[in-house]
Motif scaffolding. Structure first.
Motif, short mmCIF file in Angstrom:
data_model
loop_
_atom_site.label_atom_id
_atom_site.label_comp_id
_atom_site.label_asym_id
_atom_site.label_seq_id
_atom_site.Cartn_x
_atom_site.Cartn_y
_atom_site.Cartn_z
N THR A 94 0.83 -1.20 0.00
CA THR A 94 0.00 0.00 0.00
C THR A 94 0.86 1.25 0.00
N VAL A 95 1.92 1.25 0.80
CA VAL A 95 2.81 2.40 0.85
C VAL A 95 3.45 2.64 -0.52
N ARG A 96 3.90 1.57 -1.16
CA ARG A 96 4.47 1.73 -2.51
C ARG A 96 3.40 2.23 -3.48
N GLY A 97 2.17 1.76 -3.30
CA GLY A 97 1.08 2.21 -4.17
C GLY A 97 0.76 3.68 -4.03
N LEU A 98 1.03 4.26 -2.87
CA LEU A 98 0.84 5.70 -2.67
C LEU A 98 1.95 6.49 -3.36
N LEU A 99 3.16 5.97 -3.29
CA LEU A 99 4.30 6.71 -3.83
C LEU A 99 4.40 6.65 -5.35
N THR A 100 3.98 5.53 -5.94
CA THR A 100 4.17 5.35 -7.39
C THR A 100 3.49 6.43 -8.23
N PRO A 101 2.17 6.69 -8.04
CA PRO A 101 1.56 7.75 -8.87
C PRO A 101 2.11 9.14 -8.54
N LEU A 102 2.58 9.34 -7.30
CA LEU A 102 3.15 10.63 -6.95
C LEU A 102 4.43 10.89 -7.74
N LEU A 113 -5.57 7.77 0.42
CA LEU A 113 -6.59 6.73 0.36
C LEU A 113 -7.94 7.29 0.76
N THR A 114 -8.98 6.67 0.25
CA THR A 114 -10.33 6.95 0.73
C THR A 114 -10.88 5.69 1.38
N ASP A 115 -11.77 5.87 2.36
CA ASP A 115 -12.29 4.74 3.12
C ASP A 115 -13.52 4.13 2.46
N ARG A 119 -14.67 8.70 2.02
CA ARG A 119 -14.09 9.88 2.67
C ARG A 119 -12.57 9.88 2.56
N ASP A 120 -12.01 11.08 2.39
CA ASP A 120 -10.55 11.22 2.32
C ASP A 120 -9.91 10.82 3.65
N GLN A 121 -8.76 10.14 3.55
CA GLN A 121 -7.96 9.79 4.72
C GLN A 121 -6.58 10.43 4.55
N PRO A 122 -6.44 11.70 4.90
CA PRO A 122 -5.18 12.42 4.65
C PRO A 122 -4.02 11.93 5.50
N LEU A 123 -4.29 11.06 6.49
CA LEU A 123 -3.21 10.47 7.28
C LEU A 123 -2.89 9.05 6.82
N VAL A 124 -3.29 8.74 5.60
CA VAL A 124 -2.82 7.53 4.90
C VAL A 124 -2.50 8.02 3.50
N ALA A 125 -1.38 8.71 3.36
CA ALA A 125 -1.12 9.46 2.14
C ALA A 125 0.37 9.66 1.92
N ALA A 126 0.70 10.02 0.69
CA ALA A 126 2.06 10.44 0.34
C ALA A 126 1.97 11.83 -0.31
N TYR A 127 2.89 12.71 0.05
CA TYR A 127 2.84 14.10 -0.43
C TYR A 127 4.22 14.52 -0.92
#
Length: 294
Positions: A94-102, A113-115, A119-127
């Motif tokens: 999941t962590v790699r999946g957040l970073l790849t499109p970024l 991620l959304t639940d 709903r947005d989950q900004p504390l499960v995210a890559a920025y």
């Protein structure tokens, strides 16, 4: 990683230390981002399964924006993964999946991620750290400080990509959530992977094991030799792999050799598999041995 909340819906319990599947929630999240160059935890320091950098917002308990700003002071990376410490089902994929499109999309400021309710989950995210620092500075300029400001003040001004993942975004806010997480990891389809992951973390083993190979070996040893041979054989395979330098390939090679031996062993118990002797001259049978230990 933000781990300093008050956990009011847990009655003020030490939420990062609550155990799910034998591991503290904080350690489960740390395992999911084990590949990070730097790991910063914003909270009071505590024992953890692997080394981290500790940070603290001032004053403590100032909310997620203040905590995020405190954590960012300890990294110079271009990309940062921002996580809460109560995500029992987060994993490395999941962590790699957040970073790849970024990394692929130059225009997006972050991926979150959304639940299950969308709903947005900004504390499960890559920025990207640049836009985060810019917006945090702007919020500080407008409000004088970040303490008490909601996280949506930050995310609302960023260009974000969203990925739906109800499982990885599941967080534990209540004791009912904790009970749900504990029950899920014991379901038939999850318990083995959860157990292997827990054992790896407990023993400090960073190895992606092909559990199918080991299970096939254990089956062959149990059925072809004896039931206790299964755990003993898998132990010896691990020992041999370690002596060979460790790694996935070493485990696979040791398991292959042991599995072949188990099959040869079993073949000897199967009628008709023993080759006939070349000399067909009949032998005179010997008298039976009547000693007590014969």
């Amino acid at each position: 990683m933000l781990a300093g909340g008050a956990a009011r819906r847990l009655g003020g319990a030490d939420k990062p230390g609550v155990r799910v599947g034998g591991r503290a929630l904080l350690d489960r999240v740390l395992a999911a981002c084990a590949g990070a160059r730097t790991t910063v935890v914003v909270a009071g320091s505590r024992p953890t399964a692997r080394p981290v950098i500790w940070a603290r917002e001032d004053p403590p308990g100032g909310g997620p924006l203040a905590a995020l700003a405190a954590g960012l002071r300890h990294t110079t990376a271009d990309h940062v993964v921002v996580l809460s410490a109560d995500l029992p089902f987060l994993d490395c994929r999941t962590v790699r999946g957040l970073l790849t499109p970024l990394r692929r999309r130059a225009t997006t400021d972050g991926v979150l991620l959304t639940d299950s309710d969308g709903r947005d989950q900004p504390l499960v995210a890559a920025y990207r750290t640049g836009p985060l620092r810019r917006e945090l500075a702007a919020l500080t300029g407008r409000h004088g400080e970040l303490t008490g400001l909601p996280l949506r003040r930050l995310t609302g001004s960023l260009d974000l990509t969203r990925i739906s993942d109800p499982v990885a975004s599941f967080d534990c806010d209540t004791w009912d959530d904790i009970a749900t997480a504990r029950a899920r990891i014991r379901e038939h389809g999850h318990v083995l992977d959860e157990w292997i992951s827990a054992v790896r973390d407990e023993l400090g083993i960073d190895l992606d094991v092909d559990t199918g190979v080991l299970l096939d070996l254990a089956r062959d040893a149990a059925h072809g030799v004896a039931r206790p041979a299964a755990p003993l054989t898998t132990f010896l395979v691990g020992y041999a792999a370690a002596q060979a330098g460790g790694g996935r390939e070493a485990v696979a090679e040791a398991a292959r050799k042991a599995a072949a031996l188990a099959l040869r062993w079993a073949d000897e118990e199967t009628p008709g598999t023993t080759p006939e002797a070349p000399d067909a001259t009949p032998e005179v049978p010997e008298a039976p041995d009547t000693r007590p230990d014969a």
